[in-house]
Design a protein around this motif. Structure first.
Motif, PDB file in Angstrom:
ATOM      1  N   THR A  61      -8.978 -39.359 -27.388  1.00  0.00           N
ATOM      2  CA  THR A  61      -9.677 -38.064 -27.424  1.00  0.00           C
ATOM      3  C   THR A  61      -9.278 -37.205 -28.613  1.00  0.00           C
ATOM      4  OG1 THR A  61      -7.977 -37.148 -25.961  1.00  0.00           O
ATOM      5  CG2 THR A  61      -9.986 -37.986 -24.930  1.00  0.00           C
ATOM      6  N   ASP A  62      -8.144 -37.532 -29.249  1.00  0.00           N
ATOM      7  CA  ASP A  62      -7.744 -36.744 -30.421  1.00  0.00           C
ATOM      8  C   ASP A  62      -8.505 -37.164 -31.672  1.00  0.00           C
ATOM      9  OD1 ASP A  62      -4.857 -38.549 -31.662  1.00  0.00           O
ATOM     10  OD2 ASP A  62      -6.475 -39.233 -30.342  1.00  0.00           O
ATOM     11  N   GLU A  63      -9.328 -38.222 -31.572  1.00  0.00           N
ATOM     12  CA  GLU A  63     -10.162 -38.671 -32.703  1.00  0.00           C
ATOM     13  C   GLU A  63     -11.625 -38.699 -32.277  1.00  0.00           C
ATOM     14  OE1 GLU A  63      -8.835 -42.310 -34.431  1.00  0.00           O
ATOM     15  OE2 GLU A  63      -6.726 -41.769 -34.344  1.00  0.00           O
ATOM     16  N   SER A  64     -12.018 -37.652 -31.568  1.00  0.00           N
ATOM     17  CA  SER A  64     -13.306 -37.702 -30.887  1.00  0.00           C
ATOM     18  C   SER A  64     -14.414 -36.937 -31.594  1.00  0.00           C
ATOM     19  CB  SER A  64     -13.156 -37.156 -29.468  1.00  0.00           C
ATOM     20  OG  SER A  64     -12.654 -35.831 -29.500  1.00  0.00           O
ATOM     21  N   ILE A  65     -14.371 -36.897 -32.929  1.00  0.00           N
ATOM     22  CA  ILE A  65     -15.457 -36.276 -33.678  1.00  0.00           C
ATOM     23  C   ILE A  65     -15.908 -37.222 -34.783  1.00  0.00           C
ATOM     24  CG2 ILE A  65     -14.624 -33.935 -33.247  1.00  0.00           C
ATOM     25  CD1 ILE A  65     -13.716 -33.913 -36.231  1.00  0.00           C
ATOM     26  N   THR A  66     -17.096 -36.973 -35.298  1.00  0.00           N
ATOM     27  CA  THR A  66     -17.557 -37.632 -36.513  1.00  0.00           C
ATOM     28  C   THR A  66     -17.699 -36.550 -37.572  1.00  0.00           C
ATOM     29  OG1 THR A  66     -18.723 -39.392 -35.331  1.00  0.00           O
ATOM     30  CG2 THR A  66     -19.427 -38.932 -37.585  1.00  0.00           C
ATOM     31  N   PHE A  67     -16.783 -36.541 -38.528  1.00  0.00           N
ATOM     32  CA  PHE A  67     -16.768 -35.496 -39.550  1.00  0.00           C
ATOM     33  C   PHE A  67     -17.639 -35.925 -40.724  1.00  0.00           C
ATOM     34  CE2 PHE A  67     -15.497 -31.913 -41.806  1.00  0.00           C
ATOM     35  CZ  PHE A  67     -15.051 -32.251 -43.075  1.00  0.00           C
ATOM     36  N   ILE A  68     -18.597 -35.085 -41.087  1.00  0.00           N
ATOM     37  CA  ILE A  68     -19.530 -35.470 -42.157  1.00  0.00           C
ATOM     38  C   ILE A  68     -19.342 -34.633 -43.417  1.00  0.00           C
ATOM     39  CG2 ILE A  68     -21.254 -36.342 -40.548  1.00  0.00           C
ATOM     40  CD1 ILE A  68     -22.831 -33.708 -41.221  1.00  0.00           C
ATOM     41  N   GLY A  69     -18.217 -33.950 -43.505  1.00  0.00           N
ATOM     42  CA  GLY A  69     -17.924 -33.268 -44.752  1.00  0.00           C
ATOM     43  C   GLY A  69     -18.214 -31.779 -44.720  1.00  0.00           C
ATOM     44  N   THR A  70     -18.257 -31.217 -45.920  1.00  0.00           N
ATOM     45  CA  THR A  70     -18.395 -29.766 -46.079  1.00  0.00           C
ATOM     46  C   THR A  70     -19.828 -29.399 -46.449  1.00  0.00           C
ATOM     47  OG1 THR A  70     -16.099 -29.589 -46.798  1.00  0.00           O
ATOM     48  CG2 THR A  70     -17.539 -27.755 -47.358  1.00  0.00           C
ATOM     49  N   ILE A  71     -20.325 -28.369 -45.812  1.00  0.00           N
ATOM     50  CA  ILE A  71     -21.618 -27.774 -46.164  1.00  0.00           C
ATOM     51  C   ILE A  71     -21.335 -26.443 -46.846  1.00  0.00           C
ATOM     52  CG2 ILE A  71     -23.818 -26.899 -45.307  1.00  0.00           C
ATOM     53  CD1 ILE A  71     -23.483 -29.894 -44.909  1.00  0.00           C
ATOM     54  N   ILE A  72     -21.865 -26.252 -48.031  1.00  0.00           N
ATOM     55  CA  ILE A  72     -21.690 -24.982 -48.743  1.00  0.00           C
ATOM     56  C   ILE A  72     -23.021 -24.241 -48.729  1.00  0.00           C
ATOM     57  CG2 ILE A  72     -21.051 -23.875 -50.917  1.00  0.00           C
ATOM     58  CD1 ILE A  72     -19.433 -26.386 -51.575  1.00  0.00           C
ATOM     59  N   ALA A  73     -22.997 -23.030 -48.219  1.00  0.00           N
ATOM     60  CA  ALA A  73     -24.243 -22.271 -48.079  1.00  0.00           C
ATOM     61  C   ALA A  73     -23.988 -20.799 -48.404  1.00  0.00           C
ATOM     62  CB  ALA A  73     -24.794 -22.415 -46.665  1.00  0.00           C
ATOM     63  N   MET A  74     -25.062 -20.102 -48.703  1.00  0.00           N
ATOM     64  CA  MET A  74     -24.996 -18.666 -48.917  1.00  0.00           C
ATOM     65  C   MET A  74     -25.791 -17.975 -47.812  1.00  0.00           C
ATOM     66  SD  MET A  74     -26.456 -16.290 -52.019  1.00  0.00           S
ATOM     67  CE  MET A  74     -28.114 -16.366 -51.391  1.00  0.00           C
ATOM     68  N   ASN A  75     -25.158 -17.009 -47.184  1.00  0.00           N
ATOM     69  CA  ASN A  75     -25.861 -16.195 -46.189  1.00  0.00           C
ATOM     70  C   ASN A  75     -26.704 -15.163 -46.935  1.00  0.00           C
ATOM     71  OD1 ASN A  75     -26.748 -14.699 -44.065  1.00  0.00           O
ATOM     72  ND2 ASN A  75     -24.719 -14.077 -43.335  1.00  0.00           N
ATOM     73  N   ASP A  76     -27.990 -15.464 -47.052  1.00  0.00           N
ATOM     74  CA  ASP A  76     -28.873 -14.630 -47.871  1.00  0.00           C
ATOM     75  C   ASP A  76     -29.358 -13.434 -47.058  1.00  0.00           C
ATOM     76  OD1 ASP A  76     -31.909 -15.288 -49.842  1.00  0.00           O
ATOM     77  OD2 ASP A  76     -30.526 -13.603 -49.775  1.00  0.00           O
ATOM     78  N   ALA A  77     -28.487 -12.463 -46.892  1.00  0.00           N
ATOM     79  CA  ALA A  77     -28.809 -11.307 -46.057  1.00  0.00           C
ATOM     80  C   ALA A  77     -29.986 -10.505 -46.605  1.00  0.00           C
ATOM     81  CB  ALA A  77     -27.572 -10.412 -45.926  1.00  0.00           C
ATOM     82  N   LYS A  78     -30.112 -10.470 -47.928  1.00  0.00           N
ATOM     83  CA  LYS A  78     -31.189  -9.693 -48.550  1.00  0.00           C
ATOM     84  C   LYS A  78     -32.449 -10.508 -48.771  1.00  0.00           C
ATOM     85  CE  LYS A  78     -27.963  -6.599 -50.952  1.00  0.00           C
ATOM     86  NZ  LYS A  78     -27.517  -6.071 -52.271  1.00  0.00           N
ATOM     87  N   LYS A  79     -32.418 -11.777 -48.382  1.00  0.00           N
ATOM     88  CA  LYS A  79     -33.565 -12.693 -48.547  1.00  0.00           C
ATOM     89  C   LYS A  79     -33.976 -12.819 -50.017  1.00  0.00           C
ATOM     90  CE  LYS A  79     -33.774 -12.688 -44.002  1.00  0.00           C
ATOM     91  NZ  LYS A  79     -32.667 -11.798 -43.677  1.00  0.00           N
ATOM     92  N   SER A  80     -32.970 -12.717 -50.910  1.00  0.00           N
ATOM     93  CA  SER A  80     -33.259 -12.706 -52.348  1.00  0.00           C
ATOM     94  C   SER A  80     -33.618 -14.084 -52.893  1.00  0.00           C
ATOM     95  CB  SER A  80     -32.048 -12.151 -53.113  1.00  0.00           C
ATOM     96  OG  SER A  80     -30.896 -12.948 -52.851  1.00  0.00           O
TER      97      SER A  80
END
Length: 773
Positions: A61-80
């Motif tokens: 159970t300590d290895e119970s995920i499938t890690f697919i890496g890092t997602i880099i995103a911008m929270n576009d609050a102003k919808k720019s």
């Protein structure tokens, strides 16, 4: 005090479901992002990784995920970053994806493929007149309803305004191409991912949708679109996913359903509850009858043993549904990613560059080397046999100049090595490779054993370096292969049939380590016999079914277990010890026996040549595997001539030698031509396109590289004439045909002067003599 870094970015680990389905959140692909580029290998790897994570959940159970890496995103609050934008008709939170769109796009497609497979199988159970077990059906219905809701939230979100399908916003769209809006005249979903998600919404909103027709609906919707090719690539990847998902219960790596039925803890871990007692009893009864586990028939459908046909069909659908449900639950809850959310696009790119320029990961061989140095002793290592052999392995890896390609080489080498050394099946996981190398090395009883272990690794790397190659003619070290064997090896490489490399490498090593000329000559003959037997077996097996259908397991058994009938010891070096390799004729007989053996015994159940032909011509072989279809055509065209009745017959040896190394790698027979074109023109009968007939062998032929596009999607009469010009016996005959077409007002400007192949091609010329009826 607020950490200044928090003003720039935040990083959180989130499940796939939590990240994508969050209410009011939409994913936005900026215009500079590349088009979707994942292929079958990437998609299958993602599903395989998820299956491995699922197995880990049941074991550790300590290895119970499938890690697919890092997602880099911008929270576009102003919808720019959103363009075009319909004000107030957009998600409340828009995450502009800077890195990770290929993975996210694939995962959304996977959610749709899962939902599709669940709906199709649930429809089978609902329509069944016989209900084998009411409690099982009721339990499945509840879980299907729950999972339908969860997966639907991954694909689109309902808005407070809008009519019919426009009330739903796809979860992902692309800049410049798509527009979120609940107004039908403003909403635009043309990029492949947004189109796919919106097509799902439209289909779902129909009254009582027939999910078995969904893929056909997608196909029709894609035809004629400006980005038709891109949309069809998405459809193709959906088919790849569905094939993998359909095969889950029969996958060697997928958790055994019977063991889950027997274990309340596993049930609770997968579903959050135990199975109802009556359902558990019923499943134990049906699954307990499967002596060789759950297997599929040649078309990929689950084939259960015991009971009548209706009962087996019902339980087959139920078994597939249960498997899909716990796979879906794991995927949504335990596919995990680190989401780095930046406040501006510039900050997002700073993070992106930092994460991609901080050094390169070590290969498993690099992490293993210190173990060898420690064993030999630092003072002795530079002059040791161990260093010489490890350097040989490194030399192969270093020919890949890019780190990503070097990691790929290392992974392929070590997966093959584990099978060749111990008959072990290993994942492509770096940590798994390192663990295997260390544990196996530590398990050696003497330094001589350790040297043999390392020398075997070097032998395999040399095999991949000089024999398992796609750019030059394969050899074994400095020893050339005969033409047929060179063709066979190159075909296996092009087919991507790497599972055969450990077997072939054993026989290649016997060539390079032989001490005298006669022994080396004999070893080379043995290798060539084995290579030809392996190719014959692979072609006969693969072409007679729609999937690979357990063929990899045959080669794993040869390496790790051997066979009982006919008797054959394991071929893996570490299991074979000092015993000599089996004769090539023994391998030939063993593979022939596997072709004839029934499915319950792990065979292909092919009785004779006639039965193989009947199966092969009935499948859309081009769609199943283009490389395989081309090789079969090459075999069929070898030394043929036009017979008296206008059909092809076998001629004298050397008449038309297609089954040669040059025939495979050269341009003369380089492309597979659809006689009735893949994209139906007005002059072609609709009947040819109703059941994949256009992808069957009977509609395929081989053409030179430069001729395929020239023929394109013309009418049959025009193609027939162009076949005659292409395969004419003389240049003058070809020119005469082209002039006759011009006189009839047919535009041949794109092909005139280039269509003549310069060779007489009887397999093409015979087509020119077929008249439409």
């Amino acid at each position: 005090m607020v950490n200044p870094a928090q003003k720039i970015f935040e990083a959180d680990s989130e499940s796939l479901y939590d990240f994508v389905s969050k209410n009011g959140r939409g994913l936005y692909i900026p215009p500079y992002q590349r088009d979707y580029a994942w292929d079958k290998v990437n998609v299958e790897r993602l599903i395989d990784d998820t299956v491995q994570g699922l197995n880990a959940l049941l074991k550790r159970t300590d290895e119970s995920i499938t890690f697919i890496g890092t997602i880099i995103a911008m929270n576009d609050a102003k919808k720019s970053t959103i363009s075009p934008l319909v004000k107030n008709q957009v998600y409340g939170q828009v995450m502009t994806v800077i890195d990770g769109q290929q993975r996210l796009t694939t995962l959304l497609m996977l959610c749709l493929a899962l939902l599709h497979e669940i709906e199709v199988n649930w429809a089978k159970l609902k329509k069944a007149k016989n209900i084998e077990n009411e409690e099982t059906r009721s339990w499945i219905e509840t879980r299907v309803n729950d999972m339908r809701g969860l997966l639907s939230q991954m694909l689109a979100e309902k808005q407070n305004n809008g009519e019919k399908e426009f009330r739903f916003f796809p979860k992902m769209i692309r800049a410049f191409i798509d527009t979120w809006s609940y107004e039908g005249d403003k909403a635009v979903y043309n990029s492949p991912i947004s189109w796919l998600l919106f097509e799902y919404v439209k289909f779902r909103e129909n009254d009582d949708p027939n999910w078995s027709e969904f893929m056909r609906t997608l196909q029709k919707s894609a035809e004629g679109a400006e980005n038709e090719a891109e949309r069809k690539h998405f459809i193709k990847m959906m088919k790849v996913m569905r094939t993998k998902l359909k095969a889950l219960p029969t996958d060697d790596d997928f958790p055994d359903l019977l063991s889950i039925v027997h274990d309340d803890n596993k049930q609770d871990m997968l579903f959050g509850e135990e199975f109802p007692k009556e359902m558990r009893t019923a499943l134990e009864g049906i699954l307990g009858k499967q002596a060789n586990g759950i297997v599929a028939d040649e078309s990929g459908e689950i084939e259960l043993q015991g009971g009548d046909a209706k009962s087996k069909q019902w339980w087959g659908a139920a078994t597939e549904l249960i498997s899909l449900l716990f796979f879906s639950k794991f995927a949504l809850e335990r596919i995990t990613l680190v989401v780095v959310t930046a406040t501006t696009e510039d900050f997002a790119f700073d993070v992106f560059e930092a994460l991609n320029t901080t050094g390169q990961p070590l290969t498993a061989i690099e992490t293993f080397t210190p173990k060898v140095v420690q064993s030999v002793g630092l003072a002795n290592y530079n002059a040791s046999e161990e260093k010489k052999q490890i350097d040989s392995a490194f030399a192969y890896l270093k020919k890949a100049t890019k780190a990503e390609e070097r990691q790929k080489r290392s992974s392929e080498l070590l997966v093959a090595f584990a099978l060749a050394e111990k008959g072990d099946k290993r994942s492509k996981n770096l940590a798994d490779h390192g663990r295997f190398m260390r544990e196996t090395f530590d398990g050696c009883n003497s330094r001589e054993d350790q040297q043999r272990f390392i020398r075997h690794l070097a032998d395999l790397s040399r095999f991949f370096d000089t024999t398992w190659v796609d750019g030059v003619r394969p050899m074994i070290g400095a020893h050339p292969l005969d033409d047929t064997s060179a063709l066979c090896v190159r075909f296996l490489v092009d087919l991507g049939h790497t599972i055969t490399a450990p077997l072939l490498a054993q026989y290649a090593a016997a060539v390079t380590t032989s001490s005298d000329h006669d022994a080396r000559k004999t070893a080379l003959q043995e290798f060539q016999l084995v290579a030809q037997a392996v190719v014959a077996f692979a072609v006969l097996w693969r072409s007679s079914r729609t999937t690979t259908d357990r063929i990899d397991q045959v080669f794993r058994d040869l390496m790790g277990k051997g066979l009982q009938d006919p008797k054959l010891p394991p071929l893996a070096r570490g299991l074979r010890g000092d015993d000599p390799l089996s004769k090539g004729s023994q391998i030939q007989n063993a593979l022939a026996a596997r072709l004839k053996a029934d499915r319950a015994s792990g065979g292909a159940n092919i009785g004779d040549k006639k039965e193989w032909i009947e199966k092969t011509i009935s499948y859309p072989l081009y769609d199943i595997n283009t490389t395989l279809s081309r090789f079969v055509l090459l075999v069929a065209s070898h030394d043929v001539v036009e017979g008296a009745d206008g059909q092809l017959v076998i001629g004298k040896s050397g008449t038309q030698p297609t089954l040669t190394f040059d025939g495979w790698v050269g341009e003369k027979f380089a492309t597979v031509e659809h006689i009735a074109p893949q994209s139906r023109g007005k002059s072609w009968s609709e009947d040819l396109y109703s059941d994949d007939q256009y992808d069957r062998l009977g509609n395929l032929t081989l053409l030179p590289m430069n001729a395929n596009q020239s023929l394109s999607a013309r009418s049959w009469e025009q193609k027939r004439a162009l076949y005659g010009a292409l395969a004419a016996q003389t240049k003058e005959e070809s020119a005469s045909i082209m002039n006759e077409m011009k006189e009839k007002g047919i535009d041949v400007s794109k092909v005139a002067g280039t269509i003549y192949s310069g060779h007489f091609l009887p397999h093409v010329h015979v087509l020119a003599n077929i008249y439409s009826r």
